[in-house]
Design an enzyme around this catalytic site. Structure first.
Site, PDB file in Angstrom:
ATOM      1  N   SER A  29       0.867  -1.173   0.000  1.00  0.00           N
ATOM      2  CA  SER A  29       0.000   0.000   0.000  1.00  0.00           C
ATOM      3  C   SER A  29       0.900   1.218   0.000  1.00  0.00           C
ATOM      4  O   SER A  29       2.087   1.141   0.343  1.00  0.00           O
ATOM      5  CB  SER A  29      -0.864  -0.008   1.270  1.00  0.00           C
ATOM      6  OG  SER A  29      -1.416   1.259   1.550  1.00  0.00           O
ATOM      7  N   TYR A  65      -1.450  -0.921  10.674  1.00  0.00           N
ATOM      8  CA  TYR A  65      -1.581  -1.139   9.229  1.00  0.00           C
ATOM      9  C   TYR A  65      -0.304  -0.691   8.520  1.00  0.00           C
ATOM     10  O   TYR A  65       0.254  -1.416   7.669  1.00  0.00           O
ATOM     11  CB  TYR A  65      -2.793  -0.366   8.714  1.00  0.00           C
ATOM     12  CG  TYR A  65      -3.038  -0.486   7.236  1.00  0.00           C
ATOM     13  CD1 TYR A  65      -3.657  -1.615   6.711  1.00  0.00           C
ATOM     14  CD2 TYR A  65      -2.663   0.529   6.356  1.00  0.00           C
ATOM     15  CE1 TYR A  65      -3.893  -1.734   5.341  1.00  0.00           C
ATOM     16  CE2 TYR A  65      -2.900   0.426   4.995  1.00  0.00           C
ATOM     17  CZ  TYR A  65      -3.509  -0.711   4.497  1.00  0.00           C
ATOM     18  OH  TYR A  65      -3.742  -0.817   3.143  1.00  0.00           O
TER      19      TYR A  65
END
Length: 305
Positions: free
Chosen positions: A144, A157
């Site tokens: 990401s 995350y």
């Protein structure tokens, strides 16, 4: 550049979102597909898409990517079905947010277990089979933009995606001598249902330190994803990056200012002083070893000193 037609790819989380976009793009190029899934309705929708397009149906493998035994079984199933496996796309993940200073062990264990542990399980299960295959071969680890850009609500995350980034950038050197490509893919906002991960939290990780989030709040947050890139467009960019053996695949163009800021802040943080010749020599050896590794040489510890 050779043809990927007929090569076998295993994509985790391949029936929704970015995973499905990658599967569709790979199908366009004639790859044979095995897709992991967890939701039967999503599997059926994906199966219908392939049927409507007149495409070869994928092999669907039900899989929790945190289950090591099941992942090993999945690798065996794909090998048995196709006779070989050439491409691994570690895509499955969860997007769960909350202030890191309030996180519990369950929050860390769940998010890291899926986002980083799932990649580890994929590599351990599939790399021996990919090494044994012939022709074009590749590993794509989907991280990401959080692998570069931290945020106040995304500490765990972000940690998981930084970990995938570091692992993938190092793994690329290890796979080069085997003539296997390796790419880190860092997508940004994409039109997916990733926002609903918190609603799918397993019971065994139920003790969260984050404040409860209502479904209505998550749905409101999810409206931001409507502005995202189409998953198929991400998938096309992933295939093109894989085909040219790009070490880094960035799919979204809107981050030049962020990368410039990271670069300038990193340079500014370096002490303004001379390094001694002994240390400069060690870093010269490291750089030369990395160049050799990229060229396909196996690097050992004594190559670094």
């Amino acid at each position: 550049m050779g043809s990927w037609k007929g090569q076998v790819a295993f994509v985790t989380g391949g029936v929704t979102g970015i995973g499905l976009g990658i599967a569709q793009a790979f199908s366009d190029e004639g790859l044979q597909l095995a897709l992991s899934y967890r939701n039967e309705a999503h599997r059926a929708q994906t199966e219908a898409w392939f049927a409507e397009k007149g495409r070869e149906p994928p092999l669907f493998v039900k899989l929790d990517v945190t289950d090591r035994e099941a992942f090993a079984d999945a690798a065996q199933t794909v090998q048995r079905h196709f006779g070989a496996v050439h491409v691994l796309v570690n895509n499955a993940g969860v997007s769960v947010f909350g202030p890191t200073d309030e996180a519990s062990y369950d929050d860390f264990d769940w998010i890291m277990g899926v986002n980083f542990g799932g990649v580890v399980n994929g590599l351990v299960s599939f790399l021996p089979r990919i090494k044994a295959a012939s022709g074009l071969r590749h590993v794509v680890n989907v991280a990401s933009m959080a692998a570069f850009l931290p945020g106040p609500q995304a500490g765990i995350y972000t940690a998981s995606k930084f970990a995938v980034r570091g692992l993938t950038e190092s793994l690329r050197y290890n796979l080069a001598p085997h003539d296997i490509g390796c790419s880190l893919c860092c997508p940004a906002l994409t039109r997916t249902n990733a926002w609903d991960s918190a609603l799918k939290r397993p019971a065994e990780f139920g003790e969260s330190g984050f404040a409860p989030v209502s479904k209505a709040e998550l749905e409101q947050f999810g409206t931001a994803f409507d502005a995202g890139m189409a998953p198929y467009e991400v998938g096309r960019k992933v295939f093109r990056g894989m085909a040219r053996n790009a070490g880094l695949i960035l799919t979204h163009p809107e981050f030049a200012d962020d990368f410039r800021e990271i670069y300038e802040a990193s340079l500014a943080a370096l002490p303004d002083e001379e390094a001694p010749p002994e240390r400069l020599h060690i870093e010269h050896l490291r750089r030369e070893a990395m160049k050799a590794a990229q060229a396909g040489q196996v690097i050992r510890l004594d190559d670094l000193i």
